[in-house]
Design a protein around this motif. Structure first.
Motif, PDB file in Angstrom:
ATOM      1  N   GLU A   1     -44.255 -16.256  36.487  1.00  0.00           N
ATOM      2  CA  GLU A   1     -43.746 -14.959  36.929  1.00  0.00           C
ATOM      3  C   GLU A   1     -42.485 -14.562  36.162  1.00  0.00           C
ATOM      4  OE1 GLU A   1     -44.493 -17.474  39.196  1.00  0.00           O
ATOM      5  OE2 GLU A   1     -46.463 -16.637  39.667  1.00  0.00           O
ATOM      6  N   GLU A   2     -41.601 -15.539  35.929  1.00  0.00           N
ATOM      7  CA  GLU A   2     -40.379 -15.265  35.164  1.00  0.00           C
ATOM      8  C   GLU A   2     -40.709 -14.873  33.726  1.00  0.00           C
ATOM      9  OE1 GLU A   2     -36.919 -18.095  36.949  1.00  0.00           O
ATOM     10  OE2 GLU A   2     -38.673 -19.112  36.097  1.00  0.00           O
ATOM     11  N   ILE A   3     -41.671 -15.555  33.134  1.00  0.00           N
ATOM     12  CA  ILE A   3     -42.081 -15.237  31.765  1.00  0.00           C
ATOM     13  C   ILE A   3     -42.688 -13.840  31.714  1.00  0.00           C
ATOM     14  CG2 ILE A   3     -43.683 -15.850  29.909  1.00  0.00           C
ATOM     15  CD1 ILE A   3     -43.256 -18.801  30.815  1.00  0.00           C
ATOM     16  N   GLN A   4     -43.496 -13.493  32.704  1.00  0.00           N
ATOM     17  CA  GLN A   4     -44.093 -12.156  32.745  1.00  0.00           C
ATOM     18  C   GLN A   4     -43.024 -11.073  32.877  1.00  0.00           C
ATOM     19  OE1 GLN A   4     -46.820 -12.952  35.987  1.00  0.00           O
ATOM     20  NE2 GLN A   4     -48.564 -13.047  34.572  1.00  0.00           N
ATOM     21  N   LYS A   5     -41.985 -11.330  33.665  1.00  0.00           N
ATOM     22  CA  LYS A   5     -40.889 -10.363  33.816  1.00  0.00           C
ATOM     23  C   LYS A   5     -40.125 -10.191  32.507  1.00  0.00           C
ATOM     24  CE  LYS A   5     -40.152 -10.975  38.753  1.00  0.00           C
ATOM     25  NZ  LYS A   5     -39.254 -11.468  39.801  1.00  0.00           N
ATOM     26  N   ILE A   6     -39.842 -11.299  31.831  1.00  0.00           N
ATOM     27  CA  ILE A   6     -39.135 -11.240  30.549  1.00  0.00           C
ATOM     28  C   ILE A   6     -39.983 -10.521  29.511  1.00  0.00           C
ATOM     29  CG2 ILE A   6     -38.219 -12.620  28.638  1.00  0.00           C
ATOM     30  CD1 ILE A   6     -37.391 -14.684  30.838  1.00  0.00           C
ATOM     31  N   TYR A   7     -41.286 -10.811  29.500  1.00  0.00           N
ATOM     32  CA  TYR A   7     -42.200 -10.138  28.572  1.00  0.00           C
ATOM     33  C   TYR A   7     -42.197  -8.633  28.810  1.00  0.00           C
ATOM     34  CZ  TYR A   7     -46.429  -8.621  26.236  1.00  0.00           C
ATOM     35  OH  TYR A   7     -47.309  -7.945  25.444  1.00  0.00           O
ATOM     36  N   ALA A   8     -42.245  -8.227  30.078  1.00  0.00           N
ATOM     37  CA  ALA A   8     -42.228  -6.801  30.415  1.00  0.00           C
ATOM     38  C   ALA A   8     -40.916  -6.154  29.972  1.00  0.00           C
ATOM     39  CB  ALA A   8     -42.445  -6.607  31.915  1.00  0.00           C
ATOM     40  N   LEU A   9     -39.799  -6.860  30.146  1.00  0.00           N
ATOM     41  CA  LEU A   9     -38.495  -6.365  29.711  1.00  0.00           C
ATOM     42  C   LEU A   9     -38.468  -6.198  28.192  1.00  0.00           C
ATOM     43  CD1 LEU A   9     -35.545  -5.724  30.644  1.00  0.00           C
ATOM     44  CD2 LEU A   9     -35.048  -8.132  30.210  1.00  0.00           C
ATOM     45  N   TRP A  10     -38.982  -7.203  27.467  1.00  0.00           N
ATOM     46  CA  TRP A  10     -39.040  -7.147  26.004  1.00  0.00           C
ATOM     47  C   TRP A  10     -39.924  -5.999  25.533  1.00  0.00           C
ATOM     48  CZ3 TRP A  10     -43.570  -8.091  23.157  1.00  0.00           C
ATOM     49  CH2 TRP A  10     -43.384  -8.065  21.764  1.00  0.00           C
ATOM     50  N   LYS A  11     -41.111  -5.895  26.123  1.00  0.00           N
ATOM     51  CA  LYS A  11     -42.056  -4.841  25.747  1.00  0.00           C
ATOM     52  C   LYS A  11     -41.426  -3.459  25.948  1.00  0.00           C
ATOM     53  CE  LYS A  11     -46.479  -3.053  27.351  1.00  0.00           C
ATOM     54  NZ  LYS A  11     -47.636  -3.318  28.214  1.00  0.00           N
ATOM     55  N   ASP A  12     -40.763  -3.256  27.070  1.00  0.00           N
ATOM     56  CA  ASP A  12     -40.106  -1.985  27.361  1.00  0.00           C
ATOM     57  C   ASP A  12     -39.000  -1.704  26.339  1.00  0.00           C
ATOM     58  OD1 ASP A  12     -39.798   0.314  29.199  1.00  0.00           O
ATOM     59  OD2 ASP A  12     -37.837  -0.580  29.605  1.00  0.00           O
ATOM     60  N   ALA A  13     -38.256  -2.731  25.954  1.00  0.00           N
ATOM     61  CA  ALA A  13     -37.186  -2.563  24.962  1.00  0.00           C
ATOM     62  C   ALA A  13     -37.764  -2.171  23.606  1.00  0.00           C
ATOM     63  CB  ALA A  13     -36.355  -3.837  24.844  1.00  0.00           C
ATOM     64  N   VAL A  14     -38.885  -2.770  23.221  1.00  0.00           N
ATOM     65  CA  VAL A  14     -39.528  -2.417  21.953  1.00  0.00           C
ATOM     66  C   VAL A  14     -39.994  -0.960  21.992  1.00  0.00           C
ATOM     67  CG1 VAL A  14     -41.507  -2.856  20.444  1.00  0.00           C
ATOM     68  CG2 VAL A  14     -40.209  -4.771  21.369  1.00  0.00           C
ATOM     69  N   ILE A  15     -40.657  -0.571  23.073  1.00  0.00           N
ATOM     70  CA  ILE A  15     -41.175   0.790  23.197  1.00  0.00           C
ATOM     71  C   ILE A  15     -40.041   1.809  23.182  1.00  0.00           C
ATOM     72  CG2 ILE A  15     -42.343   2.391  24.772  1.00  0.00           C
ATOM     73  CD1 ILE A  15     -44.140  -0.028  25.577  1.00  0.00           C
ATOM     74  N   LYS A  16     -38.945   1.511  23.874  1.00  0.00           N
ATOM     75  CA  LYS A  16     -37.811   2.441  23.959  1.00  0.00           C
ATOM     76  C   LYS A  16     -36.869   2.355  22.762  1.00  0.00           C
ATOM     77  CE  LYS A  16     -37.695   2.724  28.973  1.00  0.00           C
ATOM     78  NZ  LYS A  16     -36.940   2.378  30.187  1.00  0.00           N
ATOM     79  N   GLY A  17     -37.035   1.342  21.941  1.00  0.00           N
ATOM     80  CA  GLY A  17     -36.146   1.177  20.792  1.00  0.00           C
ATOM     81  C   GLY A  17     -34.761   0.708  21.178  1.00  0.00           C
ATOM     82  N   ASP A  18     -34.660  -0.114  22.206  1.00  0.00           N
ATOM     83  CA  ASP A  18     -33.377  -0.618  22.695  1.00  0.00           C
ATOM     84  C   ASP A  18     -32.913  -1.779  21.805  1.00  0.00           C
ATOM     85  OD1 ASP A  18     -31.215  -1.722  24.058  1.00  0.00           O
ATOM     86  OD2 ASP A  18     -32.145  -1.454  26.038  1.00  0.00           O
ATOM     87  N   ILE A  19     -32.240  -1.439  20.723  1.00  0.00           N
ATOM     88  CA  ILE A  19     -31.829  -2.407  19.712  1.00  0.00           C
ATOM     89  C   ILE A  19     -30.851  -3.437  20.274  1.00  0.00           C
ATOM     90  CG2 ILE A  19     -30.723  -2.688  17.446  1.00  0.00           C
ATOM     91  CD1 ILE A  19     -33.528  -1.318  17.527  1.00  0.00           C
ATOM     92  N   GLN A  20     -29.935  -3.011  21.117  1.00  0.00           N
ATOM     93  CA  GLN A  20     -28.943  -3.940  21.664  1.00  0.00           C
ATOM     94  C   GLN A  20     -29.625  -5.032  22.488  1.00  0.00           C
ATOM     95  OE1 GLN A  20     -28.479  -0.537  21.851  1.00  0.00           O
ATOM     96  NE2 GLN A  20     -26.974  -0.475  20.207  1.00  0.00           N
ATOM     97  N   LEU A  21     -30.577  -4.650  23.322  1.00  0.00           N
ATOM     98  CA  LEU A  21     -31.273  -5.647  24.138  1.00  0.00           C
ATOM     99  C   LEU A  21     -32.148  -6.540  23.272  1.00  0.00           C
ATOM    100  CD1 LEU A  21     -31.928  -6.906  26.827  1.00  0.00           C
ATOM    101  CD2 LEU A  21     -33.651  -5.132  27.186  1.00  0.00           C
TER     102      LEU A  21
END
Length: 76
Positions: free
Chosen positions: A4-24
């Motif tokens: 579950e923790e890995i899935q949450k981190i993956y979702a956070l990463w995926k969202d950052a890639v889609i939004k272009g959140d370079i800092q994250l």
């Protein structure tokens, strides 16, 4: 780390890639990060961050299918 923790981190990463959140993404990527796309091109951390920040890498759709996570000691 649980599945579950890995899935949450993956979702956070995926969202950052889609939004272009370079800092994250910069915080999430290890110095030895590399990304190999579907056609076999590999980019390191700096190259990947540049592509995301320049707009050369954009996702208009991203659907995950049949993802499984196997955990063995500290590897997932």
């Amino acid at each position: 780390m649980s599945t579950e923790e890995i899935q949450k981190i993956y979702a956070l990463w995926k969202d950052a890639v889609i939004k272009g959140d370079i800092q994250l993404l910069d915080k999430m990527y290890a110095d030895n990060f590399s990304w190999t796309n579907i056609i076999g091109t590999t980019n390191n951390k700096a190259e990947n961050l540049y592509k995301v920040s320049s707009g050369n890498l954009r996702y208009t759709s991203w659907v995950n299918k049949d993802i499984s996570i196997d955990i063995a000691e500290d590897l997932a």
